[in-house]
Scaffold this motif. Structure first.
Motif, mmCIF file in Angstrom:
data_model
loop_
_atom_site.group_PDB
_atom_site.id
_atom_site.type_symbol
_atom_site.label_atom_id
_atom_site.label_comp_id
_atom_site.label_asym_id
_atom_site.label_seq_id
_atom_site.Cartn_x
_atom_site.Cartn_y
_atom_site.Cartn_z
ATOM 1 N N PRO A 185 -1.475 -0.046 8.454
ATOM 2 C CA PRO A 185 -0.661 0.226 9.839
ATOM 3 C C PRO A 185 0.745 0.667 9.420
ATOM 4 C CG PRO A 185 -1.747 -1.968 9.808
ATOM 5 C CD PRO A 185 -2.020 -1.621 8.624
ATOM 6 N N GLN A 186 1.420 0.350 8.525
ATOM 7 C CA GLN A 186 2.874 0.651 8.190
ATOM 8 C C GLN A 186 2.783 2.101 7.799
ATOM 9 O OE1 GLN A 186 4.910 -0.567 4.618
ATOM 10 N NE2 GLN A 186 6.606 -0.976 5.783
ATOM 11 N N THR A 187 1.747 2.504 6.921
ATOM 12 C CA THR A 187 1.605 3.946 6.676
ATOM 13 C C THR A 187 1.075 4.708 7.808
ATOM 14 O OG1 THR A 187 0.975 3.216 4.309
ATOM 15 C CG2 THR A 187 0.650 5.330 4.826
ATOM 16 N N ARG A 236 0.787 -1.169 0.146
ATOM 17 C CA ARG A 236 0.064 0.163 -0.101
ATOM 18 C C ARG A 236 0.830 1.294 0.030
ATOM 19 N NH1 ARG A 236 -5.457 -0.594 1.389
ATOM 20 N NH2 ARG A 236 -6.103 -2.706 1.906
ATOM 21 N N LEU A 237 2.025 1.342 0.807
ATOM 22 C CA LEU A 237 2.601 2.495 0.848
ATOM 23 C C LEU A 237 3.465 2.819 -0.515
ATOM 24 C CD1 LEU A 237 3.748 4.957 2.625
ATOM 25 C CD2 LEU A 237 5.426 3.426 3.306
ATOM 26 N N ALA A 260 -2.385 14.296 1.523
ATOM 27 C CA ALA A 260 -3.609 13.833 1.659
ATOM 28 C C ALA A 260 -3.545 12.346 1.328
ATOM 29 C CB ALA A 260 -4.540 14.589 0.704
ATOM 30 N N LEU A 261 -2.986 12.117 0.352
ATOM 31 C CA LEU A 261 -2.647 10.536 -0.120
ATOM 32 C C LEU A 261 -2.095 9.604 0.832
ATOM 33 C CD1 LEU A 261 -3.033 8.720 -2.409
ATOM 34 C CD2 LEU A 261 -0.791 9.098 -3.269
ATOM 35 N N LEU A 262 -1.187 10.312 1.777
ATOM 36 C CA LEU A 262 -0.529 9.357 2.660
ATOM 37 C C LEU A 262 -1.651 9.363 3.746
ATOM 38 C CD1 LEU A 262 3.135 10.401 3.530
ATOM 39 C CD2 LEU A 262 2.180 8.275 2.260
#
Length: 246
Positions: free
Chosen positions: A206-208, A155-156, A196-198
């Protein structure tokens, strides 16, 4: 007279292979920056470099396609380094500086690279496409390093790659719009987009979330991220029906 000719010949030959090649690449890059590659001839490059056409062929026997690839690779290396900001201070400050360099490069090399990125140049090939893709990969690596994530999850990684694509698309759109809005506004908008994307990604990853929490802790209260948070809260407050009941 003979002494003058000897001096001139010595000066001409003083450039070794690497320097002469670099000179020709710089001349070609200057021409490709503001003219579609198909409109630039080897005679144009020779004239810009103040050398003969046969000399251009000596260093680039493959002709214009080979010279174009070399010029493009040189540009890609410079463009990738736009994101190589020292990893100090707030993330927003580092990305702002990186965007300033990136957009200055786009401004300086508009026509030729716009044609290539749109696959609209007859000089574009699978090889040149792969070279351009190096910018995206290199930028992603730099940004993940800024986020201090040695092993990013799916995802990141996707969030970072999505933003890089957005930066590229916005840059091309900016050129289409006659370089409007002002470049500072474009930079700030792209920075808001990244934050905003992050944040959106962090709500389900959870990592992000950990990365965002760590980055936000280093942001100043009067910085661009805090400004975005205030503006967002103002919008959400106007849409009270979207907010959870107290």
């Amino acid at each position: 007279m003979s002494g003058s000719r000897s001096s001139g010949t010595s000066s001409y030959r003083r450039l070794d292979v690497a320097r002469r090649r670099a000179q020709l690449i710089r001349a070609a890059l200057g021409l490709f920056a503001h003219r579609p590659p198909e409109d630039v001839s080897l005679d144009d490059v020779a004239a810009a470099a103040e050398v003969s056409r046969p000399l251009v062929y000596r260093y680039f026997p493959g002709g214009k396609p080979q010279l174009y690839e070399a010029a493009l690779r040189s540009a890609v290396e410079e463009l990738t380094q736009c994101f190589a900001e020292p990893q100090e201070g707030p993330l927003s400050r580092r990305l702002s500086a990186a965007l300033d360099r990136y957009l200055a490069f786009v401004d300086e090399h508009d026509t030729g690279f716009s044609a290539l990125l749109r696959s609209g140049s007859v000089v574009a090939t699978s090889r040149t496409g792969a070279i351009v893709d190096e910018v995206r990969r290199g930028a992603a690596e730099h940004i993940l390093a800024h986020l201090r994530v040695p092993e990013p999850g799916v995802r990141l990684r996707m969030a970072v790659r999505t933003w890089i694509t957005a930066v590229e698309g916005a840059s091309l759109g900016w050129l289409d719009e006659g370089k409007q809005p002002p470049v500072e506004e474009l930079r700030d908008w792209l920075l808001d987009h990244f934050v905003a994307l992050l944040l959106a990604t962090a709500t389900g990853d959870p990592q992000t979330e950990e990365v965002v929490s760590r980055a936000l802790a280093r942001e100043p209260a009067d910085g661009p991220v805090a400004s975005l948070a205030r503006r967002t809260m103002t919008l959400l407050t106007r849409a009270e029906h979207l907010l959870p009941a107290p």
